[in-house]
Enzyme design. Structure first.
Site, PDB file in Angstrom:
ATOM      1  N   SER A  15       0.843  -1.200   0.000  1.00 40.82           N
ATOM      2  CA  SER A  15       0.000   0.000   0.000  1.00 40.82           C
ATOM      3  C   SER A  15       0.874   1.244   0.000  1.00 40.82           C
ATOM      4  CB  SER A  15      -0.909   0.013   1.240  1.00 40.82           C
ATOM      5  OG  SER A  15      -0.137   0.068   2.428  1.00 40.82           O
ATOM      6  N   SER A 140      11.819   9.860   7.314  1.00 35.99           N
ATOM      7  CA  SER A 140      10.784  10.888   7.426  1.00 35.99           C
ATOM      8  C   SER A 140      11.475  12.197   7.747  1.00 35.99           C
ATOM      9  CB  SER A 140       9.814  10.524   8.556  1.00 35.99           C
ATOM     10  OG  SER A 140       8.928  11.597   8.834  1.00 35.99           O
ATOM     11  N   TYR A 153       7.597   7.450  16.939  1.00 34.09           N
ATOM     12  CA  TYR A 153       7.906   7.482  15.506  1.00 34.09           C
ATOM     13  C   TYR A 153       9.176   8.289  15.254  1.00 34.09           C
ATOM     14  CZ  TYR A 153       7.025   8.270  10.485  1.00 34.09           C
ATOM     15  OH  TYR A 153       7.114   8.329   9.109  1.00 34.09           O
ATOM     16  N   LYS A 157      12.757   6.868  13.712  1.00 30.48           N
ATOM     17  CA  LYS A 157      13.284   7.435  12.463  1.00 30.48           C
ATOM     18  C   LYS A 157      14.632   8.117  12.687  1.00 30.48           C
ATOM     19  CE  LYS A 157       9.910   6.222   9.728  1.00 30.48           C
ATOM     20  NZ  LYS A 157      10.105   5.216   8.658  1.00 30.48           N
ATOM     21  N   THR A 188      -1.365   9.246   1.997  1.00 28.83           N
ATOM     22  CA  THR A 188      -1.510   7.784   2.065  1.00 28.83           C
ATOM     23  C   THR A 188      -2.341   7.468   3.310  1.00 28.83           C
ATOM     24  OG1 THR A 188       0.449   7.395   3.438  1.00 28.83           O
ATOM     25  CG2 THR A 188       0.794   7.546   1.042  1.00 28.83           C
TER      26      THR A 188
END
Length: 263
Positions: A15, A140, A153, A157, A188
């Site tokens: 995806s 990111s 997160y 990262k 997304t």
């Protein structure tokens, strides 16, 4: 570099960015290996691609990082070699630090950091033997500066940058390349699938993600950055300038991020 006659392995290919990469690269003269946890979704992506005879599906879970040696062996068998590994698999998070269980922090590190590192290390011997290889890591902008409600997160990262910067230095002599791709907001399902404080999915889209770059536009820019063998590429709208503001004044960036109230 060019994708011509290359074997490209994409994780997180079922995806979002990974799917769009598969669709885009299937139009070139390369062989693709598509990976994620969901084999049925990978087969759907494969069916939507061009040149399906040049595409193999290899399903596995990034969090099961003890199995990576076997996974790499299976991937190499598919076409006899790997030229590029695009580490795109991962999950995001949306929750205040004070409410977030340590299990959520652990999950983000297992999938976004340890899974990616374990897979890359398992492939490293193959790259060294061939004296050629290219790691592409979808990090990111949150790997370069932080934002509220994304602590786990951001931590994972940031860790990717530390590891892959070291790998690039250690294996420059082996002609191994590393490209860190740092997306801003891309439209997304990343926000819908983000983990909340208790580990459940957020389940809805946020405005910034909804209004982010269309995924096809993002992937075109990403592919160009890979072809140019860039060390790092910051791809987004206004938010990408946070990288440069932080270099000039971390305090100014702090104020700007608070003012934007990104959630």
């Amino acid at each position: 570099m060019t994708f011509e006659n290359k074997v490209v392995w994409i994780t997180g290919a079922s995806s979002g960015i990974g799917k769009e990469l598969a669709l885009t690269l299937s139009k070139t003269n390369c062989n693709l290996i598509l990976s994620s946890r969901r084999k049925d979704e990978l087969e759907r992506v494969k069916s939507a691609c061009n040149n399906t005879e040049n595409i193999k599906v290899l399903a596995f879970d990034l969090s099961h990082y003890a199995n990576m040696k076997t996974i790499v062996e299976d991937a190499v068998k598919a076409f006899g070699k790997i030229d590029l590994l695009i580490n795109n698999g991962g999950i995001s998070q949306r929750s205040p630090i004070i409410d977030t269980t340590i299990e959520v922090d652990k999950k983000l590190m297992e999938v976004d950091y340890l899974g990616t590192v374990a897979l890359s290390k398992a492939l490293l011997t193959h790259f060294i033997e061939n004296q050629s290889g290219h790691y592409v890591v979808v990090s990111s902008l949150m790997g370069k500066f932080s934002s509220p409600f994304r602590s786990a997160y951001c931590g994972a990262k940031h860790a990717l940058h530390g590891f892959f910067d070291a790998l690039r230095l250690e294996h420059d002599k082996d002609n191994i390349k590393v490209t860190m791709i740092c997306p801003g907001f891309v439209n997304t399902n990343v926000a819908r699938n983000a983990l909340t404080a208790d580990g459940s999915k957020q389940g809805y889209q946020d405005n910034m993600t909804e209004n982010g770059l269309p995924v096809n536009v993002f992937v075109k820019r990403m592919v160009r950055a890979i072809e140019k063998e860039k060390y790092e590429a910051y791809i987004g709208k206004f938010e990408k300038f946070g990288v440069f503001v932080k270099r000039l004044s971390p305090k100014l960036l702090h104020k700007l991020v608070l003012k934007s109230r990104v959630r």
